[in-house]
Scaffold this motif. Structure first.
Motif, mmCIF file in Angstrom:
data_model
loop_
_atom_site.group_PDB
_atom_site.id
_atom_site.type_symbol
_atom_site.label_atom_id
_atom_site.label_comp_id
_atom_site.label_asym_id
_atom_site.label_seq_id
_atom_site.Cartn_x
_atom_site.Cartn_y
_atom_site.Cartn_z
ATOM 1 N N ALA A 1 53.763 34.326 -9.769
ATOM 2 C CA ALA A 1 53.481 35.202 -8.619
ATOM 3 C C ALA A 1 52.782 34.464 -7.483
ATOM 4 O O ALA A 1 51.944 35.027 -6.782
ATOM 5 N N SER A 2 53.172 33.202 -7.292
ATOM 6 C CA SER A 2 52.560 32.407 -6.230
ATOM 7 C C SER A 2 53.488 32.175 -5.048
ATOM 8 O O SER A 2 53.027 31.821 -3.957
ATOM 9 N N LEU A 3 54.787 32.352 -5.250
ATOM 10 C CA LEU A 3 55.761 32.052 -4.199
ATOM 11 C C LEU A 3 56.712 33.210 -3.985
ATOM 12 O O LEU A 3 57.219 33.790 -4.946
ATOM 13 N N ALA A 4 56.972 33.529 -2.731
ATOM 14 C CA ALA A 4 58.029 34.458 -2.355
ATOM 15 C C ALA A 4 59.134 33.670 -1.660
ATOM 16 O O ALA A 4 58.950 32.503 -1.297
ATOM 17 N N CYS A 5 60.267 34.282 -1.467
ATOM 18 C CA CYS A 5 61.323 33.639 -0.680
ATOM 19 C C CYS A 5 60.773 33.228 0.689
ATOM 20 O O CYS A 5 61.083 32.157 1.220
ATOM 21 N N ALA A 6 59.939 34.113 1.243
ATOM 22 C CA ALA A 6 59.386 33.887 2.575
ATOM 23 C C ALA A 6 58.397 32.737 2.620
ATOM 24 O O ALA A 6 58.025 32.290 3.714
ATOM 25 N N SER A 7 57.958 32.247 1.469
ATOM 26 C CA SER A 7 57.019 31.127 1.467
ATOM 27 C C SER A 7 57.672 29.862 2.012
ATOM 28 O O SER A 7 57.024 29.061 2.688
ATOM 29 N N CYS A 8 58.940 29.669 1.688
ATOM 30 C CA CYS A 8 59.670 28.495 2.163
ATOM 31 C C CYS A 8 60.577 28.826 3.337
ATOM 32 O O CYS A 8 60.840 27.961 4.175
ATOM 33 N N HIS A 9 61.085 30.057 3.367
ATOM 34 C CA HIS A 9 61.957 30.494 4.459
ATOM 35 C C HIS A 9 61.132 31.342 5.426
ATOM 36 O O HIS A 9 61.179 32.568 5.398
ATOM 37 N N ARG A 10 60.386 30.657 6.276
ATOM 38 C CA ARG A 10 59.489 31.336 7.194
ATOM 39 C C ARG A 10 60.282 31.857 8.388
ATOM 40 O O ARG A 10 60.852 31.082 9.169
ATOM 41 N N GLU B 1 65.764 47.373 3.645
ATOM 42 C CA GLU B 1 64.308 47.398 3.556
ATOM 43 C C GLU B 1 63.822 46.987 2.172
ATOM 44 O O GLU B 1 62.785 46.329 2.044
ATOM 45 N N LEU B 2 64.554 47.368 1.137
ATOM 46 C CA LEU B 2 64.212 46.875 -0.196
ATOM 47 C C LEU B 2 64.310 45.350 -0.241
ATOM 48 O O LEU B 2 63.438 44.667 -0.797
ATOM 49 N N GLY B 3 65.387 44.818 0.335
ATOM 50 C CA GLY B 3 65.567 43.370 0.360
ATOM 51 C C GLY B 3 64.483 42.675 1.142
ATOM 52 O O GLY B 3 63.990 41.609 0.741
ATOM 53 N N ARG B 4 64.075 43.269 2.256
ATOM 54 C CA ARG B 4 63.005 42.685 3.057
ATOM 55 C C ARG B 4 61.706 42.626 2.244
ATOM 56 O O ARG B 4 60.984 41.625 2.259
ATOM 57 N N LYS B 5 61.432 43.705 1.530
ATOM 58 C CA LYS B 5 60.221 43.766 0.713
ATOM 59 C C LYS B 5 60.270 42.729 -0.410
ATOM 60 O O LYS B 5 59.292 42.017 -0.666
ATOM 61 N N LEU B 6 61.414 42.626 -1.065
ATOM 62 C CA LEU B 6 61.575 41.645 -2.136
ATOM 63 C C LEU B 6 61.477 40.221 -1.608
ATOM 64 O O LEU B 6 60.926 39.335 -2.273
ATOM 65 N N PHE B 7 62.039 39.986 -0.428
ATOM 66 C CA PHE B 7 62.019 38.654 0.184
ATOM 67 C C PHE B 7 60.582 38.163 0.360
ATOM 68 O O PHE B 7 60.318 36.958 0.305
ATOM 69 N N ASN B 8 59.667 39.087 0.550
ATOM 70 C CA ASN B 8 58.260 38.743 0.776
ATOM 71 C C ASN B 8 57.387 38.947 -0.461
ATOM 72 O O ASN B 8 56.161 38.838 -0.370
ATOM 73 N N ASP B 9 57.999 39.205 -1.597
ATOM 74 C CA ASP B 9 57.248 39.548 -2.808
ATOM 75 C C ASP B 9 57.114 38.338 -3.731
ATOM 76 O O ASP B 9 58.110 37.860 -4.282
ATOM 77 N N PRO B 10 55.898 37.842 -3.947
ATOM 78 C CA PRO B 10 55.720 36.675 -4.824
ATOM 79 C C PRO B 10 55.947 36.972 -6.299
ATOM 80 O O PRO B 10 56.012 36.042 -7.106
ATOM 81 N N ARG B 11 56.097 38.237 -6.655
ATOM 82 C CA ARG B 11 56.334 38.567 -8.068
ATOM 83 C C ARG B 11 57.699 38.094 -8.551
ATOM 84 O O ARG B 11 57.975 38.132 -9.762
#
Length: 308
Positions: A48-57, A33-43
């Motif tokens: 602070a404009s891009l998260a991992c999830a921005s490109c890996h949808r 769950e920490l990893g999931r949160k970080l994966f979606n965190d643009p920080r």
């Protein structure tokens, strides 16, 4: 290095036969769950404009459908974004194979200029300043936030991103009626033409490096060469690695267009044409090509109980 082996037996000896995906591993839920949160965190990015999830949808097959995603500076990245689904089963990460682990991949992505463009000292400070993260890391790791635990949490989450239960997996598990006659013929053609020489093993690829353009100069024909086209040569400087890339997994390939490191094939049909011309040096019949594409569409799996 293997260049082209259209022999099914040898291909299986090198990378193993096609096998079903394993079940999603049961990992420490707090770390997932920490990893999931970080994966979606643009920080994690510099501005602070891009998260991992921005490109890996995760709602778009684990990629983003773009020829080349935009980095933190708003400019296109050098290569197409590969799917994050099933990436934990690849023997290396990135098109040029420069990372051997998911942790190393995270380390490189966060600090690479033009990608996330940050540095780990800044990221650690930002995450550690968040009380909910501090409590989460203390519970999951028994220690404060640091670079190692951040990378471990991201990698732990990504190891849960498997997509089992494709129709082809169920076929391999013994449900021989789940594929149509044409899809079974497509699987046979996939083997007979030699596609399985490089796309094999549990991830149907992702377990070897291969020259792009074994039987033709893809880059000369495409034109407009870029430094990224050099592939693994950029990592090793070895002339034998010029235009060598990690063979991509074909899992979920029907939902992850465009294709190749340069995103130059907009459709699955176009990608199959390129593979036949430049990797196999063969011209399939129209019917055989259609059958192979039908087979490839059976490789789409499920995530969290829903089809991709």
């Amino acid at each position: 290095m293997l260049l082209l082996v259209p022999s099914i037996g040898l291909a299986q000896a090198i990378g193993g036969p096609l096998t079903p995906l394993p079940a999603v591993p049961a990992l420490a839920p707090e770390r997932v769950e920490l990893g999931r949160k970080l994966f979606n965190d643009p920080r994690l990015s510099s501005n602070a404009s891009l998260a991992c999830a921005s490109c890996h949808r995760l709602d778009q097959g684990g990629a983003d459908g773009q020829v080349r995603s935009l980095g933190v500076d708003g400019k296109p990245l050098p290569v197409n974004t590969p799917s994050v689904f099933n990436a934990s089963l690849n023997f290396r990460q990135f098109w040029d194979g420069r990372a051997q682990t998911l942790e190393e991949q995270a380390h490189l992505v966060v600090q690479r200029p033009g990608e996330m463009g940050s540095d780990w000292q800044v990221v650690v400070q930002r995450i550690a300043a968040d009380p909910s993260y501090r409590a989460g890391f203390a519970k999951a790791y028994g220690k404060a936030v640091d670079e190692h635990t951040l990378q471990d949490a991201l990698a732990t989450f990504q190891r849960t991103l498997l997509t089992p239960d494709s129709r082809f997996d169920r076929y391999l598990q013994g449900d021989t009626e789940i594929l149509s006659k044409d899809e079974k013929y497509g699987y046979a053609r996939f083997q007979e033409y030699g596609c399985i020489a490089c796309h094999q093993g549990v991830n149907i690829g992702g377990n070897m490096l291969q020259k792009f353009g074994v039987l033709g100069d893809f880059f000369a024909d495409r034109g407009n060469p870029t430094p990224a086209d050099l592939g693994r040569f950029n990592v090793t400087g070895d002339e034998e690695d010029r235009h060598v890339f990690k063979v991509p997994s074909l899992r979920n390939v029907a939902v992850t267009a465009p294709y190749f490191h340069d995103g130059s094939a907009p459709t699955l049909e176009a990608a199959v044409d390129v593979m036949f011309r430049y990797q196999l040096g063969r011209t399939p019949s129209t019917d055989d090509k259609a059958l192979i594409i039908q087979f490839l569409k059976t490789l789409t799996g499920e995530w969290e109980g829903k089809p991709l």
